[in-house]
Motif scaffolding. Structure first.
Motif, PDB file in Angstrom:
ATOM      1  N   SER A   9       6.388  -6.277  -7.072  1.00 30.25           N
ATOM      2  CA  SER A   9       5.878  -5.942  -5.710  1.00 30.25           C
ATOM      3  C   SER A   9       6.754  -4.769  -5.062  1.00 30.25           C
ATOM      4  N   GLU A  10       8.138  -4.713  -5.437  1.00 31.35           N
ATOM      5  CA  GLU A  10       8.827  -3.632  -4.858  1.00 31.35           C
ATOM      6  C   GLU A  10       8.244  -2.378  -5.355  1.00 31.35           C
ATOM      7  N   MET A  11       8.062  -2.185  -6.380  1.00 32.18           N
ATOM      8  CA  MET A  11       7.439  -0.936  -7.297  1.00 32.18           C
ATOM      9  C   MET A  11       6.330  -0.515  -6.593  1.00 32.18           C
ATOM     10  N   VAL A  12       5.259  -1.502  -6.467  1.00 35.33           N
ATOM     11  CA  VAL A  12       3.952  -1.263  -5.792  1.00 35.33           C
ATOM     12  C   VAL A  12       4.167  -0.696  -4.423  1.00 35.33           C
ATOM     13  N   ALA A  13       5.178  -1.365  -3.516  1.00 31.58           N
ATOM     14  CA  ALA A  13       5.369  -0.930  -2.248  1.00 31.58           C
ATOM     15  C   ALA A  13       5.679   0.453  -1.939  1.00 31.58           C
ATOM     16  N   TRP A  14       6.721   0.695  -3.025  1.00 33.42           N
ATOM     17  CA  TRP A  14       7.184   2.256  -3.349  1.00 33.42           C
ATOM     18  C   TRP A  14       6.305   3.033  -3.458  1.00 33.42           C
ATOM     19  N   LEU A  15       5.459   2.903  -4.642  1.00 38.92           N
ATOM     20  CA  LEU A  15       4.157   3.672  -4.988  1.00 38.92           C
ATOM     21  C   LEU A  15       3.264   3.975  -3.762  1.00 38.92           C
ATOM     22  N   GLU A  16       2.925   2.954  -2.979  1.00 38.24           N
ATOM     23  CA  GLU A  16       2.073   2.998  -2.049  1.00 38.24           C
ATOM     24  C   GLU A  16       2.660   4.044  -0.646  1.00 38.24           C
ATOM     25  N   ASP A  17       3.874   3.962  -0.608  1.00 37.83           N
ATOM     26  CA  ASP A  17       4.301   4.905   0.304  1.00 37.83           C
ATOM     27  C   ASP A  17       4.278   6.369  -0.290  1.00 37.83           C
ATOM     28  N   TRP A  18       4.795   6.539  -1.443  1.00 40.71           N
ATOM     29  CA  TRP A  18       4.537   7.929  -2.295  1.00 40.71           C
ATOM     30  C   TRP A  18       3.249   8.327  -2.167  1.00 40.71           C
ATOM     31  N   LEU A  19       2.294   7.549  -2.460  1.00 39.88           N
ATOM     32  CA  LEU A  19       0.964   8.141  -2.691  1.00 39.88           C
ATOM     33  C   LEU A  19       0.397   8.447  -1.174  1.00 39.88           C
ATOM     34  N   ARG A  20       0.657   7.881  -0.273  1.00 43.03           N
ATOM     35  CA  ARG A  20       0.257   8.031   1.093  1.00 43.03           C
ATOM     36  C   ARG A  20       0.959   9.321   1.697  1.00 43.03           C
ATOM     37  N   SER A  21       2.154   9.762   1.270  1.00 35.37           N
ATOM     38  CA  SER A  21       2.569  10.932   1.366  1.00 35.37           C
ATOM     39  C   SER A  21       2.292  11.963   0.819  1.00 35.37           C
ATOM     40  N   PHE A  22       1.439  11.767  -0.315  1.00 35.42           N
ATOM     41  CA  PHE A  22       1.048  13.154  -1.215  1.00 35.42           C
ATOM     42  C   PHE A  22      -0.141  13.595  -0.443  1.00 35.42           C
ATOM     43  N   ARG A  23       0.051  15.092  -0.590  1.00 33.32           N
ATOM     44  CA  ARG A  23      -0.837  16.092   0.337  1.00 33.32           C
ATOM     45  C   ARG A  23      -1.980  16.397  -0.424  1.00 33.32           C
ATOM     46  N   GLY A  24      -2.083  16.269  -1.848  1.00 31.35           N
ATOM     47  CA  GLY A  24      -3.191  16.701  -2.521  1.00 31.35           C
ATOM     48  C   GLY A  24      -4.325  15.709  -2.511  1.00 31.35           C
ATOM     49  N   GLY A  25      -5.407  15.724  -3.437  1.00 36.46           N
ATOM     50  CA  GLY A  25      -6.323  14.886  -3.755  1.00 36.46           C
ATOM     51  C   GLY A  25      -6.109  13.773  -4.701  1.00 36.46           C
ATOM     52  N   LEU A  26      -6.407  12.539  -4.544  1.00 35.35           N
ATOM     53  CA  LEU A  26      -6.149  11.356  -5.605  1.00 35.35           C
ATOM     54  C   LEU A  26      -7.332  10.770  -5.719  1.00 35.35           C
ATOM     55  N   VAL A  27      -7.703  10.215  -7.082  1.00 34.90           N
ATOM     56  CA  VAL A  27      -8.650   9.597  -7.426  1.00 34.90           C
ATOM     57  C   VAL A  27      -8.115   8.650  -8.434  1.00 34.90           C
ATOM     58  N   MET A  28      -8.410   7.470  -8.288  1.00 33.68           N
ATOM     59  CA  MET A  28      -7.730   6.253  -9.147  1.00 33.68           C
ATOM     60  C   MET A  28      -8.469   5.066  -8.987  1.00 33.68           C
ATOM     61  N   VAL A  29      -8.344   4.618 -10.303  1.00 38.99           N
ATOM     62  CA  VAL A  29      -9.114   3.328 -10.562  1.00 38.99           C
ATOM     63  C   VAL A  29      -8.000   2.108 -10.117  1.00 38.99           C
ATOM     64  N   THR A  30      -8.278   1.110  -9.418  1.00 38.19           N
ATOM     65  CA  THR A  30      -7.190   0.113  -9.244  1.00 38.19           C
ATOM     66  C   THR A  30      -8.053  -1.260  -8.887  1.00 38.19           C
ATOM     67  N   HIS A  31      -7.452  -2.132  -9.287  1.00 38.07           N
ATOM     68  CA  HIS A  31      -7.988  -3.467  -8.740  1.00 38.07           C
ATOM     69  C   HIS A  31      -7.209  -3.942  -7.881  1.00 38.07           C
ATOM     70  N   ASP A  32      -5.998  -3.623  -7.523  1.00 39.18           N
ATOM     71  CA  ASP A  32      -5.229  -4.068  -6.344  1.00 39.18           C
ATOM     72  C   ASP A  32      -5.784  -3.802  -4.927  1.00 39.18           C
ATOM     73  N   ARG A  33      -6.362  -4.925  -4.454  1.00 42.44           N
ATOM     74  CA  ARG A  33      -7.184  -4.789  -3.241  1.00 42.44           C
ATOM     75  C   ARG A  33      -6.170  -4.429  -1.763  1.00 42.44           C
ATOM     76  N   TYR A  34      -4.778  -4.996  -2.072  1.00 39.58           N
ATOM     77  CA  TYR A  34      -4.185  -4.549  -0.781  1.00 39.58           C
ATOM     78  C   TYR A  34      -3.840  -3.021  -0.951  1.00 39.58           C
ATOM     79  N   PHE A  35      -3.783  -2.592  -2.038  1.00 45.31           N
ATOM     80  CA  PHE A  35      -3.452  -1.374  -2.415  1.00 45.31           C
ATOM     81  C   PHE A  35      -4.613  -0.058  -2.019  1.00 45.31           C
TER      82      PHE A  35
END
Length: 591
Positions: free
Chosen positions: A153-179
């Motif tokens: 859970s802590e790692m997912v929360a950190w990754l959420e913050d990291w990706l939210r601040s990423f300024r490029g384009g993001l394409v991802m497959v994930t089944h984490d619905r909160y993510f």
């Protein structure tokens, strides 16, 4: 626009994964790709990132755009250390520049020893090393295949913050619905070879998808109504003697040939279980240690028939160990585990069954049980497989032909075919698509026996759990009443007083330590102006070289990568100059 894919078609054996679809990615687009397992999501990401060529269509990228790709099953060098693996395909100067950041990232992802050999890592640890390598890569486009798998859970929360601040384009497959809810601003759904695009996060996507389905159903009802009237007109014996009649018959034929709206099949689960007696599973003072480290210490619990327990904790804390002890598969060092005589455990483990990739899908399930009794009736192995989205043509193929998600779904079916009355689930949501997850949650809520689930899927635990066991990793297993969100709120409350008390413990203001430069800082301060000037000169030379290289795109890409590294170095050096200059001013003020 960073990337455009037009008229893409992708075939995989006899399956048409994509049929004449378009996809566009702009700066700061954060796209979540969803769809049922086996529809081709991972293949689609490989095509977008240039790993695989499409069968038809074209992908256009600016030659200066850099892509970083996280594979679903990354290949690694077993002889490399963790840190070496992160920088395996980068030049030495890039490692020098980014090593501190990489170590910090690896620490966030649970690595305290970056000299550990990759060959000694578990599958989950390897995926986390690959994630660090993908994120450290200077990229305009991030393509991530299941980045949240094997993260706590802590790692997912950190990754959420990291990706939210990423300024490029993001394409991802994930089944984490909160993510999907918190990170993405676009959802692309892959269904029956088509892509459906929604400018929305997950909750808004559900609304828009429901609206699209309702509109399609309304359109189909209208078509059927018109067809019925036109059919009656034709059956009354009207002849196509006039131009008007001919046009009307043509319209009827066009409507008749029009395809009805297609909908994805969904997994159909029916609770199959055997009788459960009064005594279920009892743990009496169990303890377990590995290599001198206590994982579980003096833990006792009696499982109740209606228990819905979520087990949480950091990676490596001992969650799977606790589950293996409850299942009777791992003996405790002390204490005992008593399992009732009527108990039939269904253990869905992270490792899964050893699957023979050459065995037919049908044979694998039929060997476990030829039929199973449920509340809805008795189903044969073939019928249960069809309910789990394995149609006859897929039942006859070797298991090795299935996608990762399809194999996971097959393994889940194999557990349920044994008609267990106690379910132990270790990361059941990994690799399962969003639709299957939703149906699995509904199935588990109707399951007549107790369920214990190790999971980092916050949405799943919020929907399922009535209580939470937190495995701390120091021997403690702490029970909490409520679901994941309740547990998270209580943990914040527990930590808040400790943080608030820290300033109170300092009663006297400590004597200020006299500031001074270290020997290294003094030498650095003496040369830092020249260092900055040198970097600025190199940047200017690079820009001139880019203007002169014309249409040599390979050289242009190399220069762009060099420019990015130089600009990062200049930014770091400038921040260091500011720190040293402020420190020098404070030192001078003391005199």
């Amino acid at each position: 626009m960073l990337l455009s894919a037009e008229h893409l078609s992708i075939n995989f054996g006899s399956r048409q994964l994509l049929q004449d679809v378009n996809f566009y990615l702009n700066e700061e687009d954060k796209v979540g790709v969803i769809g049922i397992n086996g529809t081709g999501k991972s293949t689609f990401l490989k095509v977008l990132s240039g790993v695989l060529p499409p069968d038809e269509g074209r992908i256009t990228r600016n030659p200066n755009v850099q892509i970083s790709f996280l594979h679903q099953n990354p290949q690694m060098e077993d002889s490399a250390t963790v840190l070496e693996q992160v920088f395996l395909h980068f030049p030495a100067q890039f490692r020098e520049l980014k090593e501190y950041e990489a170590k910090s990232m690896l620490t966030r992802l649970g690595f305290t020893d970056v000299t550990q050999k990759v060959g000694t890592l578990s599958g989950g640890q390897r995926k986390r090393v690959a994630l660090a390598a993908a994120l450290i890569h200077p990229a305009d486009i991030l393509v991530l295949d299941e980045p949240t798998n094997h993260l706590d859970s802590e790692m997912v929360a950190w990754l959420e913050d990291w990706l939210r601040s990423f300024r490029g384009g993001l394409v991802m497959v994930t089944h984490d619905r909160y993510f999907l809810e918190r990170v993405v601003n676009h959802i692309t759904e892959l269904s029956r070879g088509k892509l459906y695009h929604y400018e929305a996060n997950y909750s808004k996507f559900l609304e828009l998808k429901e609206q699209r389905a309702e509109m399609a159903e309304a359109s189909e009802r209208k078509r059927q109504s018109i067809l019925r009237m036109e059919r009656e007109w034709i059956q009354r014996g009207c002849r196509a003697r006039t131009t008007k009649s001919k046009e009307r018959i043509q319209r009827y034929e066009n409507l008749l040939n029009q395809d009805a709206p297609e909908t994805d099949d969904t997994v159909q689960m029916a609770a199959a279980s055997s009788r459960l007696g009064r005594k279920i599973i009892e743990l009496h003072g169990v303890s377990k240690a590995f290599d001198g480290r206590t994982i579980i210490e003096n833990f006792s619990y009696s499982l109740l028939r209606d228990d819905r327990i979520g087990i949480v904790g950091r990676n490596g804390a001992g969650k799977s160990t606790l589950l293996h002890m409850i299942a009777g598969e791992l003996p405790p060092d002390s204490g005992c585990v008593e399992i009732g005589t009527t108990v039939k455990i269904g253990h869905f483990s992270q490792e899964g069954r050893e699957l023979d990739l050459n065995q037919r899908v049908y044979d694998f399930i039929h060997e476990i049980a030829s039929e199973v009794r449920t509340g809805e009736g008795t189903f044969t192995a073939k019928q249960m497989m069809e309910r789990f989205l394995f149609p006859p043509d897929l039942q006859s193929v070797p298991i090795g032909r299935l996608s990762g998600g399809e194999r996971r779904r097959l393994y889940l079916l194999s557990v349920l075919m044994e008609a267990p009355n106690v379910l132990l689930l270790d990361e059941p949501t990994n690799d399962l698509d969003v639709e299957t997850l939703s149906i699995l949650e509904d199935y588990l809520q109707s399951f007549p026996g107790p369920i214990l689930a190790v999971s980092h899927d916050r949405f799943f635990l919020d929907k399922l759990a009535g209580s939470i066991f937190e495995v701390r990793g120091d021997g403690q297993v702490l029970p909490y009443t409520g679901n994941w969100s309740d547990w998270a709120a209580k943990r914040v409350q527990e930590e808040a007083p400790a943080k608030a008390e820290k300033p109170k413990s300092v009663q006297e203001r400590p004597r200020e330590k006299k500031l001074k430069f270290s020997f290294k800082e003094e030498r650095e301060f003496a040369t830092i102006d020249q260092d900055i000037a040198g970097l600025e000169a190199k940047i200017a030379e690079n820009q001139v070289s880019q203007e002169q290289c014309g249409s040599d795109y390979i050289r242009l890409q190399e220069l762009q990568a060099e420019l990015t590294a130089l600009e990062n170095a200049l930014e770091a050096k400038t921040e260091r100059w500011l720190y040293l200059t402020e420190l020098k001013e404070k030192i001078d003020a003391q005199k």
